[in-house]
Scaffold this motif. Structure first.
Motif, PDB file in Angstrom:
ATOM      1  N   THR A 162       0.806  -1.228   0.000  1.00 27.30           N
ATOM      2  CA  THR A 162       0.000   0.000   0.000  1.00 27.30           C
ATOM      3  C   THR A 162       0.834   1.271   0.000  1.00 27.30           C
ATOM      4  O   THR A 162       0.293   2.354  -0.263  1.00 27.30           O
ATOM      5  CB  THR A 162      -0.948   0.043   1.225  1.00 27.30           C
ATOM      6  N   PRO A 169       2.687   0.855  -4.899  1.00 25.12           N
ATOM      7  CA  PRO A 169       1.768   1.753  -5.615  1.00 25.12           C
ATOM      8  C   PRO A 169       2.394   3.087  -6.000  1.00 25.12           C
ATOM      9  O   PRO A 169       2.014   3.671  -7.024  1.00 25.12           O
ATOM     10  CB  PRO A 169       0.619   1.960  -4.607  1.00 25.12           C
ATOM     11  N   TYR A 170       3.343   3.575  -5.201  1.00 25.36           N
ATOM     12  CA  TYR A 170       3.959   4.870  -5.492  1.00 25.36           C
ATOM     13  C   TYR A 170       4.586   4.873  -6.882  1.00 25.36           C
ATOM     14  O   TYR A 170       4.392   5.802  -7.679  1.00 25.36           O
ATOM     15  CB  TYR A 170       5.014   5.190  -4.440  1.00 25.36           C
ATOM     16  N   TRP A 171       5.337   3.839  -7.186  1.00 26.76           N
ATOM     17  CA  TRP A 171       6.045   3.762  -8.469  1.00 26.76           C
ATOM     18  C   TRP A 171       5.089   3.503  -9.616  1.00 26.76           C
ATOM     19  O   TRP A 171       5.284   4.013 -10.726  1.00 26.76           O
ATOM     20  CB  TRP A 171       7.138   2.702  -8.383  1.00 26.76           C
ATOM     21  N   MET A 172       4.048   2.728  -9.366  1.00 33.32           N
ATOM     22  CA  MET A 172       3.060   2.468 -10.420  1.00 33.32           C
ATOM     23  C   MET A 172       2.256   3.718 -10.745  1.00 33.32           C
ATOM     24  O   MET A 172       1.918   3.967 -11.904  1.00 33.32           O
ATOM     25  CB  MET A 172       2.124   1.340  -9.974  1.00 33.32           C
ATOM     26  N   ASN A 173       1.959   4.517  -9.723  1.00 40.70           N
ATOM     27  CA  ASN A 173       1.105   5.685  -9.913  1.00 40.70           C
ATOM     28  C   ASN A 173       1.863   6.947 -10.308  1.00 40.70           C
ATOM     29  O   ASN A 173       1.298   7.829 -10.958  1.00 40.70           O
ATOM     30  CB  ASN A 173       0.326   5.965  -8.625  1.00 40.70           C
ATOM     31  N   ARG A 174       3.146   7.038  -9.953  1.00 33.78           N
ATOM     32  CA  ARG A 174       3.861   8.302 -10.106  1.00 33.78           C
ATOM     33  C   ARG A 174       5.000   8.261 -11.128  1.00 33.78           C
ATOM     34  O   ARG A 174       5.428   9.304 -11.604  1.00 33.78           O
ATOM     35  CB  ARG A 174       4.440   8.734  -8.749  1.00 33.78           C
ATOM     36  N   GLU A 216       4.174   7.589 -19.710  1.00 36.26           N
ATOM     37  CA  GLU A 216       3.299   7.164 -20.801  1.00 36.26           C
ATOM     38  C   GLU A 216       3.660   7.846 -22.120  1.00 36.26           C
ATOM     39  O   GLU A 216       3.335   7.341 -23.186  1.00 36.26           O
ATOM     40  CB  GLU A 216       1.838   7.470 -20.445  1.00 36.26           C
ATOM     41  N   ARG A 243       7.654  15.977  -9.872  1.00 36.86           N
ATOM     42  CA  ARG A 243       8.103  15.088 -10.932  1.00 36.86           C
ATOM     43  C   ARG A 243       8.871  15.887 -11.977  1.00 36.86           C
ATOM     44  O   ARG A 243       8.466  16.971 -12.364  1.00 36.86           O
ATOM     45  CB  ARG A 243       6.920  14.375 -11.572  1.00 36.86           C
ATOM     46  N   GLU A 246      -0.774  -6.558 -11.856  1.00 36.23           N
ATOM     47  CA  GLU A 246      -0.242  -5.208 -12.012  1.00 36.23           C
ATOM     48  C   GLU A 246       1.260  -5.156 -11.750  1.00 36.23           C
ATOM     49  O   GLU A 246       1.975  -4.319 -12.320  1.00 36.23           O
ATOM     50  CB  GLU A 246      -0.977  -4.217 -11.097  1.00 36.23           C
ATOM     51  N   ASN A 302       2.221  10.802   1.004  1.00 38.78           N
ATOM     52  CA  ASN A 302       2.469  10.714  -0.434  1.00 38.78           C
ATOM     53  C   ASN A 302       2.868   9.326  -0.910  1.00 38.78           C
ATOM     54  O   ASN A 302       2.804   9.034  -2.104  1.00 38.78           O
ATOM     55  CB  ASN A 302       3.579  11.698  -0.821  1.00 38.78           C
TER      56      ASN A 302
END
Length: 415
Positions: free
Chosen positions: A33, A37-42, A46, A61, A90, A371
């Motif tokens: 949690t 997730p931090y690396w996947m979301n931030r 793309e 960023r 994921e 964060n």
């Protein structure tokens, strides 16, 4: 044993089991949690592919930042390992993204090896062959193969092993040189980072060749790899280790002479369990008989840097008498694993207490609950270091992510 003694023993045993159970739950929660997730979301880029190169300590960023080989290889290892253990799709998607980016952008198709860095769009920027980076690419690719059976990942890992052995290994004086040019020629500045000494051989690079060679051997039982892994262990026990102090020496010339008296507590405690892991993987009883007392010696020496509040300080320079008492995120993570290794393999209950104390320090001070991820360090005065990166060239999910997974594996929460 008296009734009082029996009661105390049962209470201590109960408390220990409760502490272990709590530790398991907490590290799994932080892994799933907070860190992953931090690396996947931030950090997923793309627009240009792969991952962004940097997020500052203030959560800004930086899309134009260079993309480092270390960061990408460590993302590959972390999410491959997380998928292998937790089977979440994921995590596999992140690992596959990292694997494809390394093969198609970081791998030098003309000369072999891994570029040190790319620009934000994925073009080669610094093309030197830092052997440390090749090692981490092997670590990530072999873990992806271990998690998925993917043959392409193993093929590239073996190619990188062959490059290290062909160009970096010193067949006369033993060991591995630090860095070479893109074309595998000698280069003047071989330093891994600005804070390092410009020497031909270092403890740090050897540690991070030992680590991937161990992982590669898990999936590729090659006899030459086995010999070189055995040799790496002996390099640590016979050349890098200072037998008198129990600490690892950091920088060496070609002949294995060292003029530096710097103690890196994080590398000491990390090496203690990585050397042991390598010896266990080889399964040689005579080697283990030699290594295991040294494993304990190194961990005990590292404990000089363990503070009463449960943190491990960074380093000490015995020549200048300067002590860096900041508690860096990666040092704390390796401290937990190093002490857990002593508990698991040597039934050292005091080491378990230290591991739990260090985890409590991490939980209280280093984890960014707002964060996500962990701060770079806690300064000597107790303040949070927001000047250094939250994610970047050196700030990756590997040390803290691996710590969580090592704890889970060692305490059998995950098979």
């Amino acid at each position: 044993m008296s009734s009082v003694g029996v009661g105390k023993y049962i209470q201590n045993y109960t408390n220990m089991n409760q502490s272990i159970s709590t530790l398991k739950q907490e590290v799994q929660e932080v892994l799933t949690t907070n860190i992953l997730p931090y690396w996947m979301n931030r950090m997923v880029d793309e627009e240009n592919g792969g991952f962004y190169g940097r997020i500052t300590g203030m959560e800004q960023r930086m899309p134009e930042a260079e993309k480092g080989a270390i960061l990408n290889a460590r993302i590959l290892w972390t999410y491959s390992a997380a998928y292998r253990l937790l089977k979440k799709e994921e995590y596999l998607a992140m690992a596959t993204r990292a694997k494809e980016y390394i093969i198609h952008h970081f791998y030098d198709k003309e000369f072999g090896g891994i570029y040190w860095s790319l620009d934000c769009k994925g073009a080669p920027l610094d093309t030197k062959k830092q052997i440390y980076a090749l090692g981490f690419a092997i670590y990530g690719l072999s873990e992806y193969n271990r998690a998925t059976g993917d043959k392409e990942a193993l093929d590239y890992a073996v190619r990188l092993f062959e490059s290290i052995e062909a160009y970096s290994f010193d067949t006369v004086k033993n060991g591995y040189c630090e860095a070479l040019t893109r074309e595998w020629d000698e280069m003047e500045d071989m330093r891994l980072s600005e804070k390092d000494a410009n020497e031909r051989k270092t403890m740090n690079t050897h540690l991070h060749i030992l680590e991937p060679y161990t992982n590669l051997y898990r999936v590729w039982k090659d006899e030459r790899l086995k010999r070189q892994l055995y040799n790496l262990i002996l390099i640590f026990t016979d050349k890098i280790l200072n037998r008198e102090t129990g600490h690892l020496q950091l920088f060496f010339d070609d002949d294995w002479n060292s003029k530096y008296r710097i103690v890196s507590y994080g590398h000491d405690i990390e090496a203690s369990w990585l050397i042991h892991e390598a010896a266990l993987e080889l399964g040689d009883k005579d080697l283990l008989a030699k290594v295991e007392p040294i494993v304990k010696q190194i961990a005990i020496a590292a404990s000089e840097g363990f503070t009463p509040e449960g943190g491990m300080i960074y380093e000490k320079n015995s020549d200048t008498h300067r002590v860096d008492t900041d508690r860096h995120w990666w040092v704390q993570a390796e401290t937990v694993v190093g002490y857990m290794n002593l508990f698991q393999h040597f039934n050292d209950k005091e080491a378990l207490q230290k591991a739990i104390a260090c985890w409590d320090f991490i939980r209280k001070y280093l984890i960014d609950r707002e964060n996500g991820e962990w701060y770079w360090s806690i300064r000597a005065d107790g303040t949070v270091n927001r000047e250094d990166d939250k994610a970047g060239f050196w700030k990756c999910p590997y040390h803290n992510g691996r710590m969580c997974m090592e704890v889970l594996m060692r305490l059998c929460l995950v098979e």
